[in-house]
Design a protein around this motif. Structure first.
Motif, PDB file in Angstrom:
ATOM      1  N   ASP A  58       0.745  -1.096   0.155  1.00  0.00           N
ATOM      2  CA  ASP A  58      -0.162  -0.094   0.054  1.00  0.00           C
ATOM      3  C   ASP A  58       0.857   1.175   0.005  1.00  0.00           C
ATOM      4  O   ASP A  58       0.617   2.384  -0.808  1.00  0.00           O
ATOM      5  N   LEU A  85       4.038   1.675  -1.517  1.00  0.00           N
ATOM      6  CA  LEU A  85       4.287   1.622  -2.795  1.00  0.00           C
ATOM      7  C   LEU A  85       3.227   2.238  -3.749  1.00  0.00           C
ATOM      8  O   LEU A  85       3.690   3.219  -4.622  1.00  0.00           O
ATOM      9  N   ASP A  86       2.046   1.875  -3.434  1.00  0.00           N
ATOM     10  CA  ASP A  86       0.911   2.657  -4.358  1.00  0.00           C
ATOM     11  C   ASP A  86       0.566   3.979  -4.095  1.00  0.00           C
ATOM     12  O   ASP A  86       0.465   4.659  -4.894  1.00  0.00           O
ATOM     13  N   ALA A 136       2.914   6.010  -2.922  1.00  0.00           N
ATOM     14  CA  ALA A 136       4.161   6.689  -3.364  1.00  0.00           C
ATOM     15  C   ALA A 136       3.994   6.883  -4.814  1.00  0.00           C
ATOM     16  O   ALA A 136       4.512   7.841  -5.629  1.00  0.00           O
ATOM     17  N   SER A 137       3.307   5.984  -5.647  1.00  0.00           N
ATOM     18  CA  SER A 137       3.069   6.015  -7.021  1.00  0.00           C
ATOM     19  C   SER A 137       2.439   7.047  -7.590  1.00  0.00           C
ATOM     20  O   SER A 137       2.416   7.687  -8.577  1.00  0.00           O
ATOM     21  N   ARG A 138       1.649   7.818  -6.469  1.00  0.00           N
ATOM     22  CA  ARG A 138       0.529   8.752  -6.986  1.00  0.00           C
ATOM     23  C   ARG A 138       1.138   9.882  -6.176  1.00  0.00           C
ATOM     24  O   ARG A 138       0.835  11.091  -6.700  1.00  0.00           O
ATOM     25  N   SER A 139       1.471   9.981  -5.200  1.00  0.00           N
ATOM     26  CA  SER A 139       2.275  11.038  -4.627  1.00  0.00           C
ATOM     27  C   SER A 139       3.551  10.664  -3.909  1.00  0.00           C
ATOM     28  O   SER A 139       3.681  10.123  -2.801  1.00  0.00           O
ATOM     29  N   PRO A 140       4.380  11.018  -4.670  1.00  0.00           N
ATOM     30  CA  PRO A 140       5.830  10.660  -4.525  1.00  0.00           C
ATOM     31  C   PRO A 140       6.433  11.300  -3.169  1.00  0.00           C
ATOM     32  O   PRO A 140       6.086  12.231  -2.985  1.00  0.00           O
ATOM     33  N   THR A 170       5.541  11.333   2.397  1.00  0.00           N
ATOM     34  CA  THR A 170       4.323  11.707   1.599  1.00  0.00           C
ATOM     35  C   THR A 170       3.192  11.316   2.548  1.00  0.00           C
ATOM     36  O   THR A 170       3.454  11.114   3.675  1.00  0.00           O
ATOM     37  N   CYS A 212      -1.321  10.139   3.157  1.00  0.00           N
ATOM     38  CA  CYS A 212      -2.619   9.783   2.510  1.00  0.00           C
ATOM     39  C   CYS A 212      -3.828  10.045   3.491  1.00  0.00           C
ATOM     40  O   CYS A 212      -3.541  10.388   4.646  1.00  0.00           O
ATOM     41  N   THR A 234       1.726  17.268  -6.730  1.00  0.00           N
ATOM     42  CA  THR A 234       0.742  16.859  -7.860  1.00  0.00           C
ATOM     43  C   THR A 234      -0.469  17.910  -8.180  1.00  0.00           C
ATOM     44  O   THR A 234      -1.186  17.540  -9.012  1.00  0.00           O
TER      45      THR A 234
END
Length: 215
Positions: free
Chosen positions: A38, A40-41, A43-47, A64, A66, A87
């Motif tokens: 989770d 990694l997911d 961080a793929s959208r909000s590095p 980061t 969430c 972003t």
């Protein structure tokens, strides 16, 4: 369950930090693989990024977030924002696995009905540290802080209500969860300089999930 009950269960993996604070040894150990996926997911959208403090200091910890809000720092100060400045989009939603773990840990520590609205995700590499500080940017302090460790071991520093109060040192391993609220909600805390190493899941990093109710 009251704090006194928790102290009595020290030999069952519950270690007291202070009044209102405990470490739940290995509480999330069976979930670290899913939690890391989770992360990694997210961080793929909000590095991950190294933010700058109001004084111009570049943080050694990469960050980061969430949830409904994310904690940020820059020249304008420390604060929560609903939009990721990197972003220009909302922060990724908090995974159900994160929320369920935070609520179970808070309940175990004596803080039922915890509904975090932010999860700050920190990534430590060897040499990174987090100086003693208070979590005080939230609108109120009735809810606890729940902090989950993944990856490389670290030394958690937990002090008192004043910056110059002597901080105690607690080893944290992957899967350990610290919870503090009530009388210790505004106690100073930090993480000592991370030593080098390799974790079988996270490699050369330590990750920390810090759950907070912003408002």
């Amino acid at each position: 369950m009251g704090t006194g009950d928790l102290f009595a269960e020290f030999d069952q993996g519950i270690m007291p930090l202070a009044e209102g604070g405990v470490i739940l040894r290995g509480f999330a150990l069976d979930e670290v693989t899913g939690l890391f996926a989770d992360i990694l997911d997210i961080a793929s959208r909000s590095p991950f990024r190294h933010m700058t403090t109001p004084g111009g200091y570049r943080m050694s910890v990469a960050i980061t977030n969430c949830g409904d809000y994310g904690w940020i720092t820059d020249r304008r100060g420390y604060r929560y924002e609903a939009i990721d400045p990197a972003t220009s989009k909302s922060w990724p939603a908090m995974p159900s696995s994160f929320l369920a773990l935070a609520q179970r840990a808070a309940d175990m520590a004596g803080f039922p009905d915890f509904w975090p609205t932010c999860c700050l995700v920190n990534r430590y590499e060897p040499g990174a540290k987090l100086s003693l500080h208070q979590d005080k940017d939230e609108a109120d302090f009735a809810a606890p802080i729940v902090s989950v460790s993944l990856g490389l071991p670290a030394t958690f520093l937990f002090g008192g209500a004043r910056r110059n109060d002597k901080a105690r040192r607690f080893p944290l391993n992957s899967g350990d969860v610290a919870v503090w609220g009530g009388a210790s909600r505004l106690h100073f805390h930090g993480v000592d300089t991370l030593a080098g190493g390799t974790d079988s899941l996270t490699g050369p990093y330590r990750f920390n999930l810090t759950f907070r109710k912003v408002r």
